[in-house]
Design an enzyme around this catalytic site. Structure first.
Site, short mmCIF file in Angstrom:
data_model
loop_
_atom_site.label_atom_id
_atom_site.label_comp_id
_atom_site.label_asym_id
_atom_site.label_seq_id
_atom_site.Cartn_x
_atom_site.Cartn_y
_atom_site.Cartn_z
N SER A 1 21.61 32.08 -42.18
CA SER A 1 21.81 33.46 -41.17
C SER A 1 21.14 33.24 -39.92
CB SER A 1 21.71 34.73 -41.68
OG SER A 1 20.29 35.11 -42.32
N LYS B 1 15.72 38.85 -39.95
CA LYS B 1 16.73 39.18 -38.97
C LYS B 1 16.04 39.32 -37.61
CE LYS B 1 20.30 39.09 -41.83
NZ LYS B 1 20.98 37.98 -42.21
#
Length: 214
Positions: A24, A103
């Site tokens: 990701s 993230k």
């Protein structure tokens, strides 16, 4: 033995090495099933003295609304094996035992984030972001950016996204998206500073601020 104890104490309170098994955050952080994943040094002291800023890559405990994990580590039911796994996660040779994610911070409390403008850019408080770190998989481009309605980030929360925009389950989708996808500031464990392994991946983790100044 003393060195091991010191290492465990440092990683528990000062900095910790995390394994990146998820794609990701490509290409900033490398991870995939069955490959040699990046080990990232996460600074656990920084946010005791300063606030989280846009563009910083953070590791955080997943909110209840988040249903998938970036750091996956099936736990053994054998107490001895479980102890070894715990030590391995502290030493950065096994995935962490927490329900942790990594993230990039896109918007802060009180800011409004949406996607997209006419050039397919994410917009915060009406201004398009400058995101040189975003990775587009083969066959995709900014035109494939998935749109989402404006979201005002609540007090004490963050809106986060993965750099691999077509392969990241983040604030846009977790918990159904919207406010439910935002992350509590208090859940942030630390700031990702360096890729420390493998050797050919040694680098500083980009914390480029995507929000225009002024």
């Amino acid at each position: 033995m003393t060195a091991v104890v010191l290492t465990v104490l440092i990683q528990a309170f000062v900095a910790r090495v995390y394994v990146i098994p998820s794609a990701s955050m490509e290409n900033t952080l490398h991870g995939c099933t069955g490959c040699e994943n990046d080990r990232v040094l996460v600074d656990k002291l920084t946010y005791g003295f300063s606030d989280v800023e846009p563009g910083e890559v953070v590791v955080f405990r997943g909110p209840e609304a988040w249903t998938t994990t970036d750091f996956r580590n099936p736990r053994s039911t054998n107490p001895v094996a479980g102890f070894v796994q715990n030590i391995g996660s502290l030493l950065g040779i096994a995935p962490a035992n927490e329900r942790d994610f990594v993230k990039r911070v896109i918007a802060l409390p009180g800011q409004t984030v949406m996607c997209c403008d006419e050039q397919h850019r994410v917009v915060v408080d009406g201004k398009p972001l400058d995101e040189p770190y975003v990775h587009w998989q083969a066959g995709t481009s900014p035109a494939d950016h998935e749109p989402f309605a404006p979201i005002r980030v609540p007090d004490g929360r963050l809106f986060v996204m993965g750099d691999n925009r077509m392969n990241s389950t983040d604030s846009r989708k977790q918990g159904g998206g919207g406010v439910a996808g935002t992350v509590q500031v208090e859940n942030v464990i630390g700031k990702a500073r360096y890729v420390v392994f493998p050797k050919d991946r040694w680098s500083v983790v980009s914390d480029h601020n995507p929000q225009p100044l002024g």
